[in-house]
Design a protein around this motif. Structure first.
Motif, PDB file in Angstrom:
ATOM      1  N   ASN B  53      12.766  58.688  83.755  1.00 41.65           N
ATOM      2  CA  ASN B  53      13.877  59.617  83.516  1.00 41.65           C
ATOM      3  C   ASN B  53      15.009  59.025  82.696  1.00 41.65           C
ATOM      4  OD1 ASN B  53      12.701  61.790  84.977  1.00 41.65           O
ATOM      5  ND2 ASN B  53      13.233  60.702  86.875  1.00 41.65           N
ATOM      6  N   GLU B  54      14.767  57.898  82.003  1.00 42.15           N
ATOM      7  CA  GLU B  54      15.778  57.344  81.105  1.00 42.15           C
ATOM      8  C   GLU B  54      15.305  57.446  79.664  1.00 42.15           C
ATOM      9  OE1 GLU B  54      17.406  53.500  81.918  1.00 42.15           O
ATOM     10  OE2 GLU B  54      17.561  53.971  84.062  1.00 42.15           O
ATOM     11  N   LEU B  55      16.189  57.924  78.804  1.00 39.40           N
ATOM     12  CA  LEU B  55      15.879  58.060  77.388  1.00 39.40           C
ATOM     13  C   LEU B  55      15.597  56.685  76.789  1.00 39.40           C
ATOM     14  CD1 LEU B  55      15.751  59.784  74.808  1.00 39.40           C
ATOM     15  CD2 LEU B  55      18.204  59.427  74.560  1.00 39.40           C
ATOM     16  N   GLN B  56      14.428  56.543  76.133  1.00 42.66           N
ATOM     17  CA  GLN B  56      14.065  55.286  75.471  1.00 42.66           C
ATOM     18  C   GLN B  56      14.280  55.351  73.962  1.00 42.66           C
ATOM     19  OE1 GLN B  56      12.733  52.493  77.314  1.00 42.66           O
ATOM     20  NE2 GLN B  56      13.580  53.788  78.913  1.00 42.66           N
ATOM     21  N   ARG B  57      13.762  56.402  73.338  1.00 43.79           N
ATOM     22  CA  ARG B  57      13.780  56.512  71.871  1.00 43.79           C
ATOM     23  C   ARG B  57      13.901  57.977  71.489  1.00 43.79           C
ATOM     24  NH1 ARG B  57       8.428  54.562  69.115  1.00 43.79           N
ATOM     25  NH2 ARG B  57       7.341  55.420  70.929  1.00 43.79           N
ATOM     26  N   LYS B  58      14.572  58.239  70.363  1.00 43.61           N
ATOM     27  CA  LYS B  58      14.496  59.551  69.729  1.00 43.61           C
ATOM     28  C   LYS B  58      13.450  59.434  68.620  1.00 43.61           C
ATOM     29  CE  LYS B  58      18.873  61.363  71.091  1.00 43.61           C
ATOM     30  NZ  LYS B  58      19.462  62.714  71.069  1.00 43.61           N
ATOM     31  N   LEU B  59      12.550  60.400  68.540  1.00 41.31           N
ATOM     32  CA  LEU B  59      11.358  60.216  67.714  1.00 41.31           C
ATOM     33  C   LEU B  59      11.209  61.208  66.576  1.00 41.31           C
ATOM     34  CD1 LEU B  59       8.874  59.541  70.571  1.00 41.31           C
ATOM     35  CD2 LEU B  59       9.147  58.056  68.614  1.00 41.31           C
ATOM     36  N   GLY B  60      12.018  62.241  66.474  1.00 42.22           N
ATOM     37  CA  GLY B  60      11.728  63.271  65.475  1.00 42.22           C
ATOM     38  C   GLY B  60      10.395  63.912  65.826  1.00 42.22           C
ATOM     39  N   VAL B  61       9.425  63.804  64.920  1.00 44.36           N
ATOM     40  CA  VAL B  61       8.087  64.360  65.165  1.00 44.36           C
ATOM     41  C   VAL B  61       7.241  63.321  65.880  1.00 44.36           C
ATOM     42  CG1 VAL B  61       5.984  65.177  64.047  1.00 44.36           C
ATOM     43  CG2 VAL B  61       8.206  65.862  63.146  1.00 44.36           C
ATOM     44  N   VAL B  62       6.454  63.756  66.861  1.00 42.89           N
ATOM     45  CA  VAL B  62       5.498  62.848  67.490  1.00 42.89           C
ATOM     46  C   VAL B  62       4.180  63.588  67.744  1.00 42.89           C
ATOM     47  CG1 VAL B  62       6.299  63.262  69.857  1.00 42.89           C
ATOM     48  CG2 VAL B  62       5.080  61.167  69.338  1.00 42.89           C
ATOM     49  N   PHE B  63       3.073  62.903  67.371  1.00 44.38           N
ATOM     50  CA  PHE B  63       1.723  63.371  67.661  1.00 44.38           C
ATOM     51  C   PHE B  63       1.280  62.658  68.925  1.00 44.38           C
ATOM     52  CE2 PHE B  63      -2.784  62.545  67.652  1.00 44.38           C
ATOM     53  CZ  PHE B  63      -3.369  63.710  67.201  1.00 44.38           C
ATOM     54  N   ILE B  64       0.830  63.415  69.935  1.00 46.67           N
ATOM     55  CA  ILE B  64       0.386  62.816  71.207  1.00 46.67           C
ATOM     56  C   ILE B  64      -1.095  63.122  71.393  1.00 46.67           C
ATOM     57  CG2 ILE B  64       0.794  62.668  73.687  1.00 46.67           C
ATOM     58  CD1 ILE B  64       3.552  63.935  73.183  1.00 46.67           C
ATOM     59  N   ARG B  65      -1.905  62.058  71.583  1.00 46.49           N
ATOM     60  CA  ARG B  65      -3.354  62.255  71.722  1.00 46.49           C
ATOM     61  C   ARG B  65      -3.650  62.885  73.087  1.00 46.49           C
ATOM     62  NH1 ARG B  65      -8.339  59.830  72.553  1.00 46.49           N
ATOM     63  NH2 ARG B  65      -9.763  60.076  70.803  1.00 46.49           N
ATOM     64  N   GLY B  66      -4.494  63.917  73.065  1.00 43.38           N
ATOM     65  CA  GLY B  66      -4.718  64.722  74.259  1.00 43.38           C
ATOM     66  C   GLY B  66      -5.169  63.942  75.477  1.00 43.38           C
ATOM     67  N   ASP B  67      -6.038  62.963  75.297  1.00 43.19           N
ATOM     68  CA  ASP B  67      -6.626  62.348  76.487  1.00 43.19           C
ATOM     69  C   ASP B  67      -5.673  61.420  77.218  1.00 43.19           C
ATOM     70  OD1 ASP B  67      -6.722  59.981  75.004  1.00 43.19           O
ATOM     71  OD2 ASP B  67      -8.566  59.377  76.009  1.00 43.19           O
ATOM     72  N   THR B  68      -4.430  61.293  76.738  1.00 40.20           N
ATOM     73  CA  THR B  68      -3.436  60.493  77.460  1.00 40.20           C
ATOM     74  C   THR B  68      -2.487  61.375  78.265  1.00 40.20           C
ATOM     75  OG1 THR B  68      -1.781  60.559  75.697  1.00 40.20           O
ATOM     76  CG2 THR B  68      -3.436  58.855  75.545  1.00 40.20           C
ATOM     77  N   ILE B  69      -2.666  62.701  78.134  1.00 40.29           N
ATOM     78  CA  ILE B  69      -1.726  63.656  78.733  1.00 40.29           C
ATOM     79  C   ILE B  69      -2.189  64.076  80.127  1.00 40.29           C
ATOM     80  CG2 ILE B  69      -0.888  66.049  78.523  1.00 40.29           C
ATOM     81  CD1 ILE B  69      -0.841  65.644  75.491  1.00 40.29           C
ATOM     82  N   THR B  70      -1.253  64.149  81.075  1.00 39.81           N
ATOM     83  CA  THR B  70      -1.598  64.726  82.374  1.00 39.81           C
ATOM     84  C   THR B  70      -1.058  66.160  82.498  1.00 39.81           C
ATOM     85  OG1 THR B  70       0.346  63.802  83.477  1.00 39.81           O
ATOM     86  CG2 THR B  70      -1.653  62.476  83.515  1.00 39.81           C
ATOM     87  N   THR B  71       0.226  66.380  82.197  1.00 37.71           N
ATOM     88  CA  THR B  71       0.791  67.725  82.358  1.00 37.71           C
ATOM     89  C   THR B  71       1.710  68.093  81.184  1.00 37.71           C
ATOM     90  OG1 THR B  71       2.734  66.950  83.560  1.00 37.71           O
ATOM     91  CG2 THR B  71       0.823  67.548  84.887  1.00 37.71           C
ATOM     92  N   ILE B  72       1.830  69.402  80.960  1.00 36.29           N
ATOM     93  CA  ILE B  72       2.774  69.954  79.979  1.00 36.29           C
ATOM     94  C   ILE B  72       3.498  71.102  80.672  1.00 36.29           C
ATOM     95  CG2 ILE B  72       3.032  71.067  77.727  1.00 36.29           C
ATOM     96  CD1 ILE B  72       0.325  69.863  76.927  1.00 36.29           C
ATOM     97  N   SER B  73       4.827  71.053  80.666  1.00 32.09           N
ATOM     98  CA  SER B  73       5.565  72.148  81.315  1.00 32.09           C
ATOM     99  C   SER B  73       6.817  72.479  80.506  1.00 32.09           C
ATOM    100  CB  SER B  73       5.954  71.749  82.744  1.00 32.09           C
ATOM    101  OG  SER B  73       6.601  70.500  82.751  1.00 32.09           O
ATOM    102  N   PRO B  74       7.148  73.778  80.430  1.00 32.58           N
ATOM    103  CA  PRO B  74       8.390  74.164  79.744  1.00 32.58           C
ATOM    104  C   PRO B  74       9.574  73.481  80.424  1.00 32.58           C
ATOM    105  CG  PRO B  74       7.057  76.102  80.281  1.00 32.58           C
ATOM    106  CD  PRO B  74       6.430  74.939  80.985  1.00 32.58           C
ATOM    107  N   GLN B  75      10.555  73.076  79.596  1.00 32.01           N
ATOM    108  CA  GLN B  75      11.697  72.345  80.163  1.00 32.01           C
ATOM    109  C   GLN B  75      12.587  73.286  80.961  1.00 32.01           C
ATOM    110  OE1 GLN B  75      14.440  70.547  77.450  1.00 32.01           O
ATOM    111  NE2 GLN B  75      14.736  68.750  78.753  1.00 32.01           N
TER     112      GLN B  75
END
Lengths: 75, 75, 75, 75, 75, 75, 75
Positions: B53-75
Motif C-alpha cells: 500500500n505504499e507508492l513505489q513508482r509512477k509508470l505512465g503506461v505499463v504492460f502487465i503479463r497475464g500469468d502474473t496477475i491474481t485479481t483486477i478490481s475497479p478502484q
C-alpha cells in the motif's frame, strides 16, 4: 465502431524506445525494445541488468523469455 | 433466454476506468485500464506501482503479463 | 442413461449465490458469483478480501484469474 | 485384445464414493466425488477441509481446481 | 529401420509391476502401476505413501496427477 | 542450403550413451539415454540418482518427466 | 514496408557465437549456441556452468530445457 486497443499495441508503440522489463525474480532489464512476440519473448538492445535499482551488467543485446516477465513499461 | 455473463465482460465494463491489478508477487498496479486480451495481459495508463500500500513508482503506461496477475478490481 | 455431472455444473448452480474463492496465496475472496469460464476465471460482486479469516478490503466487483484459484465453495 | 485401463477409469469407479483429495499446499479435502473432468477439476459433496490431519472446515459442496491437486484416493 | 523407443514404452513395460513414483514435493508413492496417460497421470494399486523413506499411509488405489511427478522407476 | 541443427538432434546423438540429467530440484540422474520425446520426457537405463554429487540410489530404469528437467549433457 | 524483427531473429544471429544463458535457478551456462527451437530449448557446445560467476563444471555439449531459461545474451 473502432476496435478496442489490444495489449500488444502498447508494445508496438514502444518499439525502438527504451523500456524497463521487470522479471518475476525482481531483476530489471532496461534497453531499447527491438522485438517481441505473442509469448512476450522480448529482445532489448543496449541493455542493462539492474538488481534493487543497481546496475549489475551491461549486456548489449539480450533475449528475455516471456514467461519470466511481469511488466514492461517505457522508461 | 439470455447468455450468462462471462468474466471478460467485467473487464470490458472497466475499460477506461481506474483499476487495481494485484500480482502474485503482492505488488499492486493502479491505473486506467486501456487494453486486455484472453490471456489477461493488461495495459494500464497513468499507472502507479504500490507495494504494501505504499507508492513505489509512477509508470505512465505499463504492460502487465497475464500469468502474473491474481485479481483486477475497479478502484 | 444420463450424462454424469461435470465440475462446471456445480459452479453454474452457485451462480448469483455467495461463494468463497480460495487462492494459492491463502487469500480468500467472498462474494456473489456473477461469471466464470473454462479457465475458472471468476467474477464476484459485493466481494470482500479475507486473509487468515480477517476482512482486509471491500472490493465491489473483482475479477480473479483462474490459475490462482484452488477452491470455490458456496458460503 | 482389450484396451489397457486409463487413469480416469479409476476416478469413474470412485464416483459417489468418499475420496481424499490432496493438494500441493498439503491441504486435504475429504468428501463424496460428484464430478471431475480431463483437467482433473473435481467437485466433492459433504466435504471437509483437513490440514495436518485436523478438521478445519465443513464445506458442503466444493469445487477444486485440477492444477492444485496431487493425489486422489478412495477413503 | 526400426523406430527408436519412446518414453511411454518404458511405462508400458512396467504395467502391473510395482513402481516408485516420486513427486516434486519429495513424497514417494510405491504400488502396482495400473494405468497412465500422455499427461503422465498415473494410477497405482496396493499403494503406500512414503516420506523420507518412512511409510506414512497405505492407500489402496491412488490417482496421481501427472504434473506433480518427477520420476517413475520399477521397484 | 542445409537446415540449421535443432535441439533434439543433440539428444538423438546422445542416444545409448551415458548422460547427466539435472532436475529443477537439484537432483541428478546419470544413466544411458534410451528414449526421449518432444516434452523432453526421458528414460535412462542403469541409472543412478545423485544429490550434491553423492550417489543416493541405483535405479535400473527410470522415467523422468520433462518439465522437471533443466539440462541434459553427455557424461 | 518491411516486417518488424522477431525475437528468434536475435537468437539466429547469435548462432555459432558464444552466449550466456541464465536460468531461473540463477545458474549460468556459457557456450557456443548450436541450436534452439520455438520453446527456447537450447543446445550449447564447449559449455561451462557458472554459479555466482564461478566456474562449476565444463560440460562439452549441453541441452537446456527452454522453460528454465530467463535470458540469453551474446558474451
Amino acid at each position: 465502431m473502432t476496435e478496442p486497443p489490444r495489449p500488444l499495441d502498447a508494445l508496438n508503440k514502444a518499439r525502438d524506445k527504451r523500456v524497463i522489463v521487470e522479471l518475476k525474480s525482481g531483476k530489471q532489464y532496461i534497453g531499447k525494445l527491438k522485438a517481441f512476440d505473442i509469448h512476450i519473448n522480448v529482445v532489448l538492445e543496449d541493455a542493462e541488468e539492474h538488481i534493487n535499482n543497481e546496475l549489475q551488467r551491461k549486456l548489449g543485446v539480450v533475449f528475455i523469455r516471456g514467461d519470466t516477465i511481469t511488466t514492461i513499461s517505457p522508461q
